[in-house]
Design a protein around this motif. Structure first.
Motif, short mmCIF file in Angstrom:
data_model
loop_
_atom_site.label_atom_id
_atom_site.label_comp_id
_atom_site.label_asym_id
_atom_site.label_seq_id
_atom_site.Cartn_x
_atom_site.Cartn_y
_atom_site.Cartn_z
N ARG A 52 1.89 -10.80 -8.33
CA ARG A 52 2.96 -10.91 -7.34
C ARG A 52 2.43 -10.66 -5.92
NH1 ARG A 52 7.46 -7.94 -9.50
NH2 ARG A 52 6.41 -7.60 -11.49
N LYS A 53 3.11 -11.26 -4.95
CA LYS A 53 2.84 -11.03 -3.54
C LYS A 53 4.18 -10.99 -2.82
CE LYS A 53 2.21 -15.95 -2.44
NZ LYS A 53 1.34 -16.96 -1.81
N GLN A 54 4.19 -10.46 -1.59
CA GLN A 54 5.42 -10.32 -0.80
C GLN A 54 6.51 -9.59 -1.58
OE1 GLN A 54 5.02 -13.98 2.40
NE2 GLN A 54 6.41 -14.27 0.70
N HIS A 55 6.08 -8.60 -2.37
CA HIS A 55 6.97 -7.73 -3.12
C HIS A 55 7.17 -6.45 -2.32
CE1 HIS A 55 2.73 -7.12 -4.03
NE2 HIS A 55 3.00 -5.86 -4.30
N THR A 56 7.82 -5.48 -2.90
CA THR A 56 7.93 -4.15 -2.28
C THR A 56 7.42 -3.09 -3.25
OG1 THR A 56 10.18 -3.70 -3.08
CG2 THR A 56 9.97 -4.85 -0.97
N ALA A 57 7.01 -1.95 -2.69
CA ALA A 57 6.55 -0.83 -3.49
C ALA A 57 7.16 0.44 -2.93
CB ALA A 57 5.03 -0.74 -3.49
N THR A 58 7.69 1.30 -3.80
CA THR A 58 8.38 2.52 -3.37
C THR A 58 7.91 3.70 -4.20
OG1 THR A 58 10.34 1.17 -2.88
CG2 THR A 58 10.62 3.56 -2.94
N LEU A 59 7.51 4.79 -3.53
CA LEU A 59 7.14 6.02 -4.23
C LEU A 59 8.40 6.74 -4.67
CD1 LEU A 59 4.78 7.96 -5.01
CD2 LEU A 59 5.25 9.15 -2.84
N LEU A 60 8.55 6.95 -5.96
CA LEU A 60 9.75 7.59 -6.51
C LEU A 60 9.60 9.11 -6.50
CD1 LEU A 60 10.41 5.17 -9.51
CD2 LEU A 60 11.43 5.12 -7.22
N ALA B 295 0.86 -1.18 0.00
CA ALA B 295 0.00 0.00 0.00
C ALA B 295 0.90 1.23 0.00
CB ALA B 295 -0.92 0.00 1.21
N THR B 296 0.69 2.12 -0.96
CA THR B 296 1.57 3.29 -1.15
C THR B 296 0.74 4.56 -1.19
OG1 THR B 296 2.98 1.88 -2.54
CG2 THR B 296 3.40 4.26 -2.58
N LEU B 297 1.10 5.54 -0.36
CA LEU B 297 0.43 6.83 -0.39
C LEU B 297 0.96 7.63 -1.57
CD1 LEU B 297 -1.47 8.87 1.09
CD2 LEU B 297 0.60 9.74 2.23
N LEU B 298 0.06 7.99 -2.49
CA LEU B 298 0.44 8.79 -3.65
C LEU B 298 0.48 10.27 -3.28
CD1 LEU B 298 -1.76 6.99 -6.34
CD2 LEU B 298 0.61 6.49 -5.68
N ARG B 299 1.05 11.06 -4.17
CA ARG B 299 1.20 12.49 -3.90
C ARG B 299 -0.13 13.21 -3.80
NH1 ARG B 299 6.37 14.68 -7.47
NH2 ARG B 299 8.00 13.77 -6.14
N ASP B 300 -1.18 12.69 -4.45
CA ASP B 300 -2.49 13.35 -4.41
C ASP B 300 -3.33 12.91 -3.21
OD1 ASP B 300 -3.31 10.82 -5.11
OD2 ASP B 300 -4.02 11.34 -7.10
N GLY B 301 -2.74 12.09 -2.31
CA GLY B 301 -3.45 11.67 -1.11
C GLY B 301 -4.17 10.35 -1.23
#
Length: 644
Positions: A469-477, A423-429
């Motif tokens: 995919r599962k158990q991956h990672t997500a990063t906001l660039l 779960a990643t918080l985007l810049r627009d909220g």
């Protein structure tokens, strides 16, 4: 789903001796010359007591000269006292006391030695975390006195022990301490014995395999719970305990001599003490023997100056847990939510760094584990998905935590049941949830992705991943896109592929693949915008490699190699720009902590964790320290600690 490595690993406790419990030793006088105490260990190294509840006396083992005087620093919590002749800790705690490491010093005319005991006193009892024994798969010779087999318990203090079935003839368990003693009198086939340790809150169990043979058989498979320790000058070390099987070991020795301040208990093999001088990385050989043979293990020890950095105990949570989430709130507190302890949890609690204490807060509406948690722009926390007790129970529900009210409220449900997602918080909220595992496990890894709108409290589908995919990672660039990499595919294989989500177009596009497939790894975004991927599992073994993703070129490049391969660890960007990697597992759970230096592209080892742990959380606090909480180690942990 994540692996319960601790059940398959020998999580070794210390063993005491009858003479040690009374302050004596096995080498009181040699050629008329006294010898100093050595190998000093408390029976319970890290008890969590409760106000008003008398403690089970915490006795010591000592394989050196007889103890004549004992002292402790700092003073013990109110209501507890140390016997000045035999180092036993007893009493009834009179007030709450923070988790603190106490140094116990035992001495005689020939010298002294030290050991540590970590004590916390809570306002009410909490459940024990775990239970195990030094000798958990052992062959005793008939008609010979055994070395007392002493349990190691973690979490809330255990006050009563029992065993089933009845132990072999001649052996008995102390119902208060769990120590197994005696002289086995008849040959007995190998059998499994279940020891149950309980207090007023809950119970835990340990499985022992005991055989009684006509004659002694040699020990086999000697290893130490921390084979690569880095100790800090002046800091009492966590006990380093041996694991082995086969015949009972009756004597331990080590070569070369341990660094000043450390000593080996020659009866239990436990290494304890407080190092006093710096030591470059050195390999030591421990030989364990009985009348039938011997076995050798090696340990590589480093002793570093205090300024290198290290961990200190923080107060324990009120509930042991793993597969939980930890979220730094705007006011600097940390919200820990749900997770697993025997079953999925709905409980939540708050850590206040200024008070170094945990307080219970409102329960979630639904028990869940392997969920996601995201701090929203308005300060609330969104928890979504996860699964309940047992496999194949993925959830679609989502909840919001209000830190002002300390309560949860339901919000819109996901369109797809899922756990182990990102779960990643985007810049627009908005919040992007991607991948995970679907309901029942029959769907395996998911390719679907959804967006949560905090204004409307609803979810909407967005573009699907190119690779389930599962158990991956997500990063906001830095450019607002989201990098998703690695993980596990539908068939359970580890992935090297990576892709980018563009919020402007709601689409995914492939980007450069990692140099190595990795699942259950950790990622951290560096101060220059690059992303560090470290460790993980490639489908056959834990990894020591790490690599960097460059958003400008869309490519990965290998960087420094960890000293310890691991998966299910954490990676945290520190205020200094370095990355702290802690814990994890490489077939057995780890103490080892390492720092990545961006300038040199290399890793260096720093002081180890107080508790070995995997599947824990690590949170960078507003003050700059890192809080490690829960996970699996010697049980499902309530313990927390701070890196400073």
């Amino acid at each position: 789903m994540a692996k319960l490595h601790w059940l398959a690993t020998v999580l070794v406790p210390l063993a005491t001796t009858l003479t040690g419990c009374s302050g004596g030793g096995s080498n009181d006088i040699v050629s008329g010359s006294p010898t100093p105490p050595a190998g000093l260990v408390e029976r319970d190294e890290s008890p969590i007591y409760a106000v008003g509840v008398p403690v089970v006396p915490d006795t010591v083992s000592n394989s050196g000269g007889a103890i004549t005087q004992c002292s402790v620093s700092p003073p013990l919590p109110s209501g507890l006292s140390l016997d000045p002749q035999n180092c036993t800790i007893s009493g009834t705690p009179a007030g709450v006391s923070h988790a603190t490491v106490y140094t116990v010093t035992a001495s005689n005319a020939a010298g002294s030695t030290t050991t540590r005991v970590e004590i916390e006193v809570k306002d009410a009892p909490i459940a024990p975390d775990g239970l195990d024994y030094l000798d958990r798969s052992i062959v005793y010779p008939a008609n010979a006195t055994i070395t007392p087999n002493t349990p190691i318990s973690t979490g809330g203090e255990i006050t009563h022990y029992s065993v089933s079935p009845v132990l072999p003839a001649g052996l008995a368990i102390d119902p208060q301490t769990g120590v197994i003693t005696g002289v086995p009198t008849a040959v007995t086939a190998a059998a499994v014995y279940t020891v149950t340790g309980a207090n007023s809150v809950d119970s835990v169990q340990a499985m022992l395999t005991i055989e009684v043979a006509a004659v002694a058989v040699p020990p086999v498979g000697l290893v130490y719970v921390d084979h690569l320790p880095e100790y800090i000058i002046g800091v009492p070390i966590a006990y380093n305990e041996p694991a082995y099987s086969g015949g009972e070991i009756t004597q331990f020795s080590i070569s070369p001599a341990l660094p000043a301040g450390l000593s080996l208990n020659t009866q239990s093999g436990v290494i304890s003490g407080t190092p006093t001088t710096e030591l470059a990385q050195t390999t030591f050989f421990v030989t364990a023997s009985n009348s039938a043979g011997s076995v050798t293990a090696q340990i590589t020890i480093t002793v570093a100056p205090a300024q290198v950095g290290g961990w200190l105990p923080a107060d324990a949570m009120n509930q042991g847990r793993f597969r939980h989430t930890a979220t730094l709130l705007r006011d600097g507190r940390v919200l820990v939510a749900a997770g697993n302890r025997k079953q999925a949890l709905s409980s939540a609690e708050l850590y206040d760094p200024s008070a170094n204490s945990w307080t219970r807060t409102g329960n979630l509406a639904r028990s869940r584990q392997a969920h996601s948690a995201t701090l929203l722009p308005d300060g609330r926390v969104l928890v979504a998905g996860g699964f309940g007790t047992g496999g194949g129970n993925a959830l679609s529900s989502a909840e919001l935590y209000d830190p002002i009210r300390g309560s949860w409220s339901q919000t819109g449900s996901l369109g797809q049941q899922r756990d182990s997602q990102t779960a990643t918080l985007l810049r627009d909220g908005r919040v992007l949830v991607a991948g995970g595992e679907g309901q029942g496990g029959s769907l395996g890894a998911l390719s679907s992705a959804e967006l949560y709108d905090p204004v409307t409290g609803t979810w909407s589908l967005t573009g699907s991943l190119g690779q389930p995919r599962k158990q991956h990672t997500a990063t906001l660039l830095p450019d607002g896109k989201v990098l998703v990499a690695g993980g596990e595919d539908v068939g359970g294989g580890a992935l090297a592929s990576a892709e980018l989500y563009d919020p402007a177009t709601s689409t995914w596009s492939p980007t450069g693949s990692m140099s190595q497939a990795r699942n259950a790894y950790a990622a951290a975004q560096l101060t220059d915008g690059r992303v560090l991927a470290v460790g993980g599992f490639d489908g056959s073994h834990a990894l020591a490699t790490s690599e960097l993703y460059d958003p400008a070129s869309g490519t990965w490049s290998m960087t420094g190699r960890l000293r310890q391969a691991r998966d299910f660890h954490t990676a945290t960007l520190l205020a200094s720009g370095r990355v702290l990697v802690a814990g994890g597992t490489d077939g057995s759970d780890l103490f080892v902590t390492e720092l990545y230096d961006l300038a040199t592209g290399s890793w260096s080892q720093v002081g180890g964790l107080e508790q070995l742990r995997e599947q824990h959380t690590a949170t960078l606090l507003s003050q700059g320290g890192v809080l490690a909480a829960g996970g699996i180690g010697r049980g499902i942990l309530s313990y927390t600690e701070l890196f400073h």
